[in-house]
Design an enzyme around this catalytic site. Structure first.
Site, PDB file in Angstrom:
ATOM      1  N   GLU A  87       3.474   2.483   6.156  1.00  0.00           N
ATOM      2  CA  GLU A  87       2.775   1.963   4.972  1.00  0.00           C
ATOM      3  C   GLU A  87       3.224   0.523   4.788  1.00  0.00           C
ATOM      4  O   GLU A  87       4.401   0.212   4.907  1.00  0.00           O
ATOM      5  CB  GLU A  87       3.175   2.743   3.724  1.00  0.00           C
ATOM      6  CG  GLU A  87       2.517   4.089   3.606  1.00  0.00           C
ATOM      7  CD  GLU A  87       2.961   4.809   2.331  1.00  0.00           C
ATOM      8  OE1 GLU A  87       3.492   4.145   1.421  1.00  0.00           O
ATOM      9  OE2 GLU A  87       2.783   6.027   2.262  1.00  0.00           O
ATOM     10  N   ASP A  93       6.225   0.623  -9.907  1.00  0.00           N
ATOM     11  CA  ASP A  93       7.302   0.426  -8.952  1.00  0.00           C
ATOM     12  C   ASP A  93       8.633   0.193  -9.638  1.00  0.00           C
ATOM     13  O   ASP A  93       8.719  -0.499 -10.637  1.00  0.00           O
ATOM     14  CB  ASP A  93       6.988  -0.760  -8.036  1.00  0.00           C
ATOM     15  CG  ASP A  93       5.943  -0.393  -7.008  1.00  0.00           C
ATOM     16  OD1 ASP A  93       6.119   0.643  -6.349  1.00  0.00           O
ATOM     17  OD2 ASP A  93       4.934  -1.121  -6.898  1.00  0.00           O
TER      18      ASP A  93
END
Lengths: 414, 266
Positions: B49, B60
């Protein structure tokens, strides 16, 4: 894209939560879908529940102090020599700003949902102060996320938040202002949404937060429309409503009841933060035609670079220092129902000086932006034009900035 | 048309182990460095990824934020991300690349433009953190038309009925978020609870490939080897930060971690 006259603006979105098919929505991580859905269900149920409304009204009246004053600024009107200048003194509200309405409603909702914790973001510190006040009142534990830069420049409100027993979490990422505080608060909610309620401090964020905040601050215009009819017998032929716009919660609340009127009768003017005269940075996405993009879960006009990174903003007023703006205002701009312009830091300071010189009123730096444009435009208007400025915050939080910029005697100017 | 993501899952199933996905941020710490890291870890990772960094991420944690800010500071642009993928694919065509990021960057690039560039550079899949179902239906369809896998996310807060609908609209791979958290937090739920939730999803449609992510490190990975695939991101970003701090070679340090992760689940 058209405005519906019989429906509140906050309810004029499609099934994806978008206004005019292009602003707002729910651009959120999957984890938040469920808590947002739960909040939507709860809010839609309670907003039609008479008992809940009575409770809200009771707190607004006895605790917040409704209605706030609607006063004529005689000296200022005489000095300017144009339109009649009035002010809705929303800073009369408990805590000193309009943020108390949204904070109270979020705490009432959190209580109904059985949550014990509530978190919120703040820029100028008013949203944080009010949330900590309301949390204390309703027995909820409270955390406030605030940019490190704002903690420094809005000290008095930070002290107030802590006094109310809430924890202030400094945010050091990015520009260390409101935009980063909102991001951090949302991240916290992503990780704790099972036990914790979130209050977004303005009419921004995912659809439901725009709606709840707008519904709450609309108290301002519900009071104002009664006060105006009381003073003038009916809605004046020429009425102009000036309000500062950061996220857009006070302006939406100030305008809500008047949006359905023809704009030739009731003009709505939003004043964004233009930043320092010498700086290219600003917090005025509507005035300077920023591109549409996603910020904090919603499509909106937002200051950003070519590839979509959010720009840093700059304004003397922490409460307006935000790169995006409520989808409600984006919609009003596109419909041309409201007009948006900007005032610079310097213009806001001058307006503050002028208002405090002539009137017993101390608008914070946010509404000082609105006063700057209102006073300037009032000059050229006829005596039967009624100009109303929402003085939505009190300047006490700005005392350090005002002292630094205007000298020690800043509050003894009059 | 060969579906490299499916092939990767078939291979790992044959080897009776979960597939290993790594997450790194494009441009961290520089464009060249991130390409080198990608090349090096792909010796062990089955799928890579690659994050396209955004400066207001709402899901995040600290580690990935740090990586993202580093990359943005070094001037990474969306077009550079495609360049990195293209260069990577020159000698590693069969290792699938999944781009991961926030919707605003795709929106500003233009959905169709973005997907065409994906196609050209060899991107195999896309994860958009803030484009949930059903809002993502149109975009997912556009991906499918270009043989790009749009990865749907499912979280512990997703209801069973909703999960059924999401899985019905999903492509080859589904990403299950292990816990209520941003990326990079400590695993705060037990592996057995994750297994319970995972099995519920797997039973809805056993033919789909389910990967588990969030909170996975060298410490926890072994206990989660029931999954079709496991994603490690923050632990890698953290290692890059550490290497920079001590002026060590990030490429070798990160590769060592990924090698070890692979060993642990093999």
């Amino acid at each position: 894209m058209k405005l519906k006259k019989r429906k509140l603006l906050i309810d004029q979105h499609d099934k994806y939560g978008m206004w005019g098919g292009k602003f707002g929505g729910n651009f959120v991580p999957e984890t938040l879908k469920k808590p947002i859905y739960d909040l939507e269900i709860l809010f839609s149920k309670l907003r039609n529940n008479q008992k809940f409304l009575a409770e809200r009204d009771k707190y607004f009246k006895d605790w917040v102090g409704a209605p706030t004053r609607f006063i004529k600024l005689n000296n200022l009107s005489n000095h300017i020599g144009g339109a009649q200048i009035w002010s809705k003194v929303v800073s009369d509200a408990n805590g000193g700003a309009h943020k108390i309405y949204n904070a109270s409603v979020h705490c009432l909702l959190a209580k109904e949902a059985g949550k014990k914790f509530i978190v919120g973001d703040t820029g100028a510190g008013y949203a944080g102060k009010m949330l900590s006040m309301a949390a204390k009142k309703f027995g909820l534990k409270c955390k406030i996320f605030m940019g490190a830069k704002d903690i420094k420049r809005q000290r008095p409100n930070v002290v107030a938040i802590k006094k109310n027993g809430a924890e202030v979490i400094p945010v050091y990422t990015g520009s260390q202002t409101l935009v980063d505080a909102v991001s951090e608060c949302m991240r916290y909610w992503v990780a704790n949404c099972d036990t914790t309620a979130m209050c977004v401090g303005s009419t921004v964020g995912p659809n439901i937060f725009v709606k709840i905040c707008g519904w709450s601050t609309s108290q301002i215009s519900r009071e104002l429309i009664v006060q105006i009819k009381d003073k003038f017998g009916s809605i004046p032929k020429r009425l102009k409503l000036y309000n500062c716009v950061g996220g857009g919660s006070s302006s939406y609340g100030f305008w809500s009841e008047f949006i359905r009127y023809d704009k030739r009768q009731v003009e709505l003017i939003g004043v964004e933060a233009g930043g320092p005269i010498k700086s290219k940075k600003h917090a005025a996405p509507l005035t300077y035609d920023s591109k549409i993009g996603v910020l904090h879960g919603a499509m909106q006009y937002v200051n950003q670079d070519k590839i979509g990174q959010i720009d840093e903003t700059e304004s003397i007023s922490a409460g307006l220092d935000y790169p995006g703006v409520s989808p409600l205002h984006c919609f009003l701009k596109d419909l041309k129902r409201a007009r948006y312009t900007a005032a610079s830091d310097e213009q806001a300071l001058n307006a503050y000086k002028l208002v405090t010189k002539f009137e017993n009123l101390r608008p914070s730096l946010e509404p000082s932006h609105a006063f700057a444009v209102a006073l300037n435009e009032a000059k050229g208007l006829s005596k039967n034009t009624i100009v109303v400025v929402n003085s939505c915050g009190d300047a006490i939080k700005d005392k350090n900035i005002l002292k630094a910029r205007l000298g020690k005697n800043y509050d003894k100017l009059y | 048309m060969i579906n490299y993501i499916n092939l990767a899952f078939k291979k790992s199933k044959k080897e009776k182990r979960p597939l290993l996905l790594t997450y790194t941020v494009a441009g961290d710490s520089t464009k060249q460095k991130s390409l080198e890291i990608l090349r090096s870890i792909s010796k062990y990772a089955d799928i890579c990824e690659l994050g396209f960094p955004h400066n207001t991420p709402i899901a995040d944690g600290g580690q990935i934020q740090t990586s993202a800010y580093r990359a943005i500071k070094n001037g990474i642009k969306t077009s550079d991300v495609f360049k990195i993928v293209k260069d990577f694919k020159k000698d590693k065509f069969s290792t699938p690349i999944i781009l991961m990021g926030y919707y605003n960057l795709i929106y500003q690039f233009g959905e169709n433009n973005f997907l065409n560039e994906c196609k050209k550079s060899g991107v195999n899949g896309i994860i958009v953190v803030d484009l949930p179902w059903p809002e993502n239906k149109k975009f997912a369809l556009k991906c499918k038309r270009r043989n790009i896998c749009f990865v749907q996310l499912i979280s512990p807060t997703t209801s069973y009925d909703r999960a059924k609908k999401i899985i019905k609209d999903s492509h080859d791979m589904i990403y299950y978020i292990s816990m209520l958290s941003t990326t990079g937090a400590k695993l705060k739920v037990s592996p057995s609870e994750i297994y319970k939730n995972y099995s519920k999803l797997k039973n809805i449609n056993p033919k789909k490939n389910y990967v588990v992510g969030f909170g996975i490190t060298e410490k926890s990975i072994k206990k989660l080897n029931f999954a079709d695939g496991l994603v490690v991101g923050s632990a890698i970003c953290k290692e890059i930060t550490k290497s920079l701090k001590y002026r060590q070679n990030a490429v070798t340090n990160v590769s060592r971690i990924v090698m070890n992760l692979k060993k642990l689940i093999s």
